[in-house]
Structure formats: C-alpha cells, structure tokens
Design an enzyme around this catalytic site. Structure first.
Site, short mmCIF file in Angstrom:
data_model
loop_
_atom_site.label_atom_id
_atom_site.label_comp_id
_atom_site.label_asym_id
_atom_site.label_seq_id
_atom_site.Cartn_x
_atom_site.Cartn_y
_atom_site.Cartn_z
NE ARG A 144 -6.16 -10.01 -2.41
CZ ARG A 144 -7.28 -9.79 -2.10
NH1 ARG A 144 -8.42 -10.22 -2.75
NH2 ARG A 144 -7.68 -8.92 -1.09
CE LYS A 154 -3.84 -2.01 2.14
NZ LYS A 154 -3.76 -3.29 2.28
#
Length: 663
Positions: free
Chosen positions: A293, A120
């Site tokens: 993903r 992040k």
C-alpha cells in the site's frame, strides 16, 4: 493491458490520508467520493470530497472495516475505482477481490500480492526462497511457539502476521513472559486487523529501520524511489522519517534498493509498495516486511523526487505504463517528516483525545503539512491519534532540520496536548543530530528528552506570558465582537486593578494602573510592563510587549481557561478573580483518593481482570482501557480489596468516571 477510464474514485479511508488522496484527485480533475462514520460527519475529508456517503455508527468493523458498506457506497456513487489509503482495508485481499467482482478498479496491488506479502509469515518464506536475508523466526500456533520457547534467541519480537504500524508487536526479554505477551499481541492483532495470527522473530538490538519505496506497472517495469530512514520510533510507531538515510553508504544504499526491486519482480508485484529492512551495527540488512500500500511517510519521498505517488498509483491502476524510469529519478536534497500525535509526553504518552480550540499551519518555505483537520474540531478517541504530518525539505540534512525547527514553532495546535514540543527536543538532541540512533532512541533518551522539554518550558518568561494573556483577556470581546467600550471588557475595576493570574498552577500577582483600549500598563510581580495591541486575526494576536513585537495564539478551552502559545509552547492561564462557569465549585471530590480508580483518558473498557471481593496488590492490572489504538493498563497503587466494579467490558468511559471502588 488496455487502458481504463477513471472518472470518479471512492476513498475507503478517513483522516489525513483521505484528504491527501482527494487533493491529487482534484489535481487530476477526477471526482472524489468520501465515506464517513457518524463521528466523522464534520471531518475535513468529508467536507473536501465532491460527494460523501455515511457508514453509520458502531465499531470499526461496522464502518471503515466493512467491505460490503464500502462497495455499496462506491456502486451507489457510480465510482469507477476505490483508493484504500493506508491502514483499515488498505491491505485487505477481500476488498481487492470485491472490487474485481463488482467491476471496480482497486488502486493498489492485486489480492494475490497482498496475500503473498501482506502476511509477514508468507513474506518471510518468499524472501528466503529468493535469497534475501531474514532474521531467525518461528511460526505456528501459540502452543507450538511455547513448545519451542527454550530454543528462542531472546530477546525476541512478537509480530502480528497481518499487521503493521506496531500493533500486535511486543518484545519478550525472557521465556517467562512469552505466554502473556503472545496472548496480548494476538488480542491486539485480532482487534485491528481481524486476524489474531502472530509469529516470533529474533530481535536485533540497536537496529536501524530503513525502507525502500517501489513502484511497479503492468508491463514488468519496477523502479525504486530510493530509501527512507524510519529509525526514530515510539511503541514501534515511526514518529520521524527522513530521506536519504544518514546511515547508509552509497554502496549499501544501492544494494538495499536493488534488493527491494528484486523482491517485487520475483512476485510480479504491481502498484506502489514499500519494502522494509532492519540494519544492524555492522551494516548487514535483513528483510522485515513489505507493505502492499502507500505508506504514511510517502511525502518524504515525494519531497525529494517531485513524484506524486498517488498519481502514479492511479496511472498504474488504469493500466498505463509508469511515467518514470529508474534513470529519470534524480532525488534532490534532504527531507524529514515529523508525525504530530494527540498524546501527552509528560504523562506517559497517553492519548489526549478532545477538542482542538485553535489550529494554524506553519508558513515556512520548504514545508508541507498533510493534516486531518483545518481548524477547531474534536479528535476522537476511536481512531489513531495522529493529527498531522509536517514534512520539511532542504539542500542537506542540516538545512532540513533547521526548517523543521522553525516550522514546529509556528505549528499551532491548542485545546489538547500533542507531542509537538517533544519532537522539537528530539530533532535538537545532539545524538539525533549526530545520527547516533537506533529504534530504541526514544526509550534510552526518554529522561533526557523529557527533562529538556521541561527546561524549555521553564526557560520562558512567565511575565511575558501573563502580559500576553491579559491583553487577550481584556480585548477578546472587543476584537471578536467589535465592542467599542473597553471598560465593559475589563470588569468591575475602573482606575486600578489588582489581580492574580494562574499560569500552569503558578500564581502571578498583577497590578494594573493604566488600561485603555489596546494598551495595558502595570507591574507583574515587581516588574513593570507595557503591552499594546497591534492586530488580531483568527486567534493570532500581534502585540508590542515592552517595546518588542510578539506574535501569540490564544484560544479558550471548555474549562473557560485561555491557552496562550508563546514561542511555540502552549501555556494554560486564567484569572483567579473571575468565576469559571465550567467549574463545579460545590464539587468536594478528591483527585488523590486512592479508593477511586479512574481512567487516565477517555476510552473503551476492553478487559476487566478482577471481580468484586478480589485482593489486589501494587501493580495488579485490574482493567484494560483502549484509546486511540492503544491499550492502557489500569493498575492498583497498593494493597486493597475490590469493593465494587462500576463498569463493564465494552463500555465507553471518560477520565472522570470511577471504574472500580477499592477498600
């Protein structure tokens, strides 16, 4: 890029996502290989796969997070590719690189993209570089963050740099709490993602959480499959997702989707991914993170677009161009997904691992169920508590919600407590229906939702529940074992029976004066009743109750009590005149003994904060027990002295074992 053949795929995961991937592999006539830890030996994903390889026993790092074991299993099976699912190793650059080193195709983005966007902190830097709006943030070591504590715009949010799913995420409302929450978040991040790095960002109050599904191939084609709104969350875990977002205008929707595509093009992203945004009250949006993903909530998008995202992942991984262009994608109607967890809303949403005694999926048009189970089984405390996802589609939001309400009532899970009834109350709440929501909805509406849940249970006619229970109790051996003599099933009474049925602690007197095979007549309290047996199949009991047809589901738990599902709600019943083999009548233990500290659920002791001889006061956190990916603080209920510590860190405990003795 040359096209590659994929004839066999190993799924490096478990639970419902492994099952979901296997279904697409079967559709494409590609052989599937499952991996399983010892406690998953009878799991659905193992039974569905064409082949299965054991990962042994131990912690997650020894099994589903062990890259070497995963690679070895794929090579032993002769697999061409690995699909990581979500969670576990799905955003692990190490797994992607290990696949490449062993000539295996990784069905997902490359390691470079994972490192760029999976972390992040790095993702924020990239977003800023490309002119995508982000909130204020601070990176660095714990000491560096604490040194700047005075300058932070409280409230702030601590997040795991390598994480997702709400793990390692904590709101800090004041500077004094920052140090403890940093340590707690870092500990969670290390446990679940193998990386304790955390960072701090501004917490937007009353935000919406909206994300964009993207697909990108190796030929520079990047498309979006429109957006999903994931605002309804508990402990930062999404529990309801819907598409399209009921919040966005068409203009904002286009801007958001185009921004997601822009980010993917900027980093040369490949395969499926999700770009997440926070939207404030003024409809400003801020980049939150990118999940490299497939997402838990991808079926919502699939229901609207008709696109099998796993199939597209495989197509892209083979080096083929996507089968879709942006212009081809025409989403239809509205879809909503509800995540069903093993947790008890009326007991602080504590996890409820244990045995499922009955399981039945709804047969409602416009529904899809992605589940980790297909019948009676054990839900382990070692994994995430999500059991299944219920996805419902309709021509608009109103129809989709009505479909969801019908489906929830028909979704039967017995033996352990779930959040199914809680989800029912959420989707019929007026603020939810009116889209007056934010990510704190479950907190601000907690009292109203729990009260509504209690009212729903209290509004059920206890006499009807008792009558249904009696029919099941009297006839269960006859219908399951084809016993002919019903009098053997009734017990020691012949012509008249007087008994008491306990329904969730409520004692209900019953007087039976006519009982024959398939029919019972008498009074419950002072109210006459007649119940007749119609049909029994796989725990589904159809009966005629006082002239109307009812369908109930009944099963027996380990305590030899019967669970009756009546109008979508589970009620535990037993006859007080029958001895219960599962109960220790000689046990003299008092549950309310405050000197005995026990865990509220089975789990693992991860931290002991006290030592023998310590003085504690009300609220002191003495032990931390982790169950189903959630840490639970065991606190003192008043002033006391720690007399004896009876467990150790790392020890597995149940909800009957004494942890600490106090005086």
């Amino acid at each position: 890029m040359n096209s590659k053949r994929i004839n066999k795929v190993l799924i490096a995961n478990r639970g419902e996502i492994a099952v979901r991937v296997i279904k697409t592999l079967h559709k494409l006539h590609i052989a599937s290989v499952a991996v399983f830890a010892d406690d998953d030996a009878n799991a659905l994903h193992r039974r569905m796969a064409d082949e299965a390889y054991p990962l042994g026993n131990g912690t997650l790092k020894d099994t589903y997070l062990n890259v070497k074991k995963i690679i070895d299993a794929a090579l032993d099976a002769g697999a061409d590719a690995i699909h990581p699912g979500f969670g576990f190793l799905s955003e692990s650059p190490e797994l992607a690189e290990a696949c490449e080193a062993n000539n295996l195709i990784f069905i997902g983005p490359d390691a470079k993209s994972m490192r760029l966007m999976g972390n992040k902190v790095e993702a924020r830097k990239i977003a800023i570089k490309h002119g995508i709006p982000v909130t204020f943030g601070m990176m660095g070591s714990h000491d560096e963050i604490l040194a700047g504590a005075d300058s932070l715009p409280y409230p702030v949010l601590i997040k795991a740099a390598a994480g997702g799913g709400g793990k390692g995420m904590h709101i800090v409302w004041q500077k004094e709490d920052l140090k403890n929450e940093l340590e707690r978040a870092s500990r969670e991040a290390e446990k679940y993602f193998g990386d304790g790095t955390v960072f701090v960002e501004q917490y937007i109050e009353q935000p919406r959480h909206i994300e964009v599904q993207v697909l990108a191939d190796h030929f520079g084609n990047v498309i979006h499959l429109h957006e999903r709104e994931c605002t309804i969350q508990r402990r930062y875990q999404k529990i309801i997702e819907e598409s399209p977002s009921p919040t966005l205008t068409d203009e904002k929707r286009q801007q958001l989707c185009e921004t997601a595509v822009k980010l993917c093009k900027a980093i040369g992203y490949r395969n499926a991914g999700t770009v997440e945004f926070i939207v404030d009250n003024d409809m400003n949006f801020y980049f939150l993170e990118m999940n490299t993903r497939i997402q838990v909530e991808h079926p919502v998008t699939e229901m609207r677009t008709g696109i099998d995202i796993v199939e597209e992942q495989i197509r892209i991984a083979r080096g083929k161009a996507m089968g879709w262009t942006q212009e081809n994608i025409q989403p239809q109607g509205h879809a909503i997904e509800l995540r069903i967890y093993a947790e008890d809303p009326e007991n602080g949403f504590l996890p409820t691992p244990g045995k499922v005694t009955a399981y039945h999926e709804p047969q409602v048009r416009g529904t899809r169920v992605d589940s980790s189970i297909d019948g009676p089984c054990t839900i382990s405390e070692a994994y995430d508590p999500m059991i299944a996802k219920l996805v419902c589609h309709g021509k608009d939001r109103q129809v989709a919600l009505e479909t969801a309400r019908q489906a929830l009532k028909q979704f039967i899970i017995q033996g352990l407590t779930t959040n199914k009834a809680y989800l029912w109350e959420v989707i019929k709440n007026e603020d939810f229906i009116g889209n007056n929501i934010d990510t704190a909805f479950c907190v601000t509406h907690q009292e109203a939702l729990l009260n509504a849940l209690k009212e729903s249970r209290n509004s059920q006619n206890v006499n009807d529940i008792v009558a249904a229970f009696l029919m099941f109790d009297f006839c269960k051996r006859q219908v399951e074992q084809r016993t002919e003599n019903v009098w053997e099933e009734i017990g020691y009474w012949r012509y008249r029976m007087q008994l008491t049925v306990d329904v969730e602690g409520q004692k209900v007197p019953v007087d039976i004066f006519a009982a024959e095979a398939g029919r019972i007549e008498g009074t419950i309290g002072e109210t006459p009743f007649v119940v007749e047996f119609l049909q029994y199949d796989k725990k589904q009991l159809k009966l005629m109750l006082n002239g109307r047809t009812e369908t109930v589901y009944c099963s027996v738990n380990d305590e030899q009590k019967t669970i009756v599902n009546f109008h979508g709600l589970n009620f535990t019943c037993h006859r007080t005149d029958q001895l219960n083999d599962a109960f220790d009548y000689a046990c003299k233990e008092t549950v309310n003994d405050k000197s005995r500290l026990v865990s509220p659920m089975p789990g693992k002791v991860v931290k002991i904060n006290v030592k023998e001889g310590d003085e504690v006061k009300e609220g002191t956190v003495m032990i931390v027990v982790e169950a189903m990916k959630m840490e639970n603080n065991i606190v003192a209920t008043g002033k006391a002295k720690v007399k004896k510590i009876l467990v150790a860190e790392g020890q597995m405990v149940d909800n009957k074992m004494q942890l600490i003795e106090l005086e």
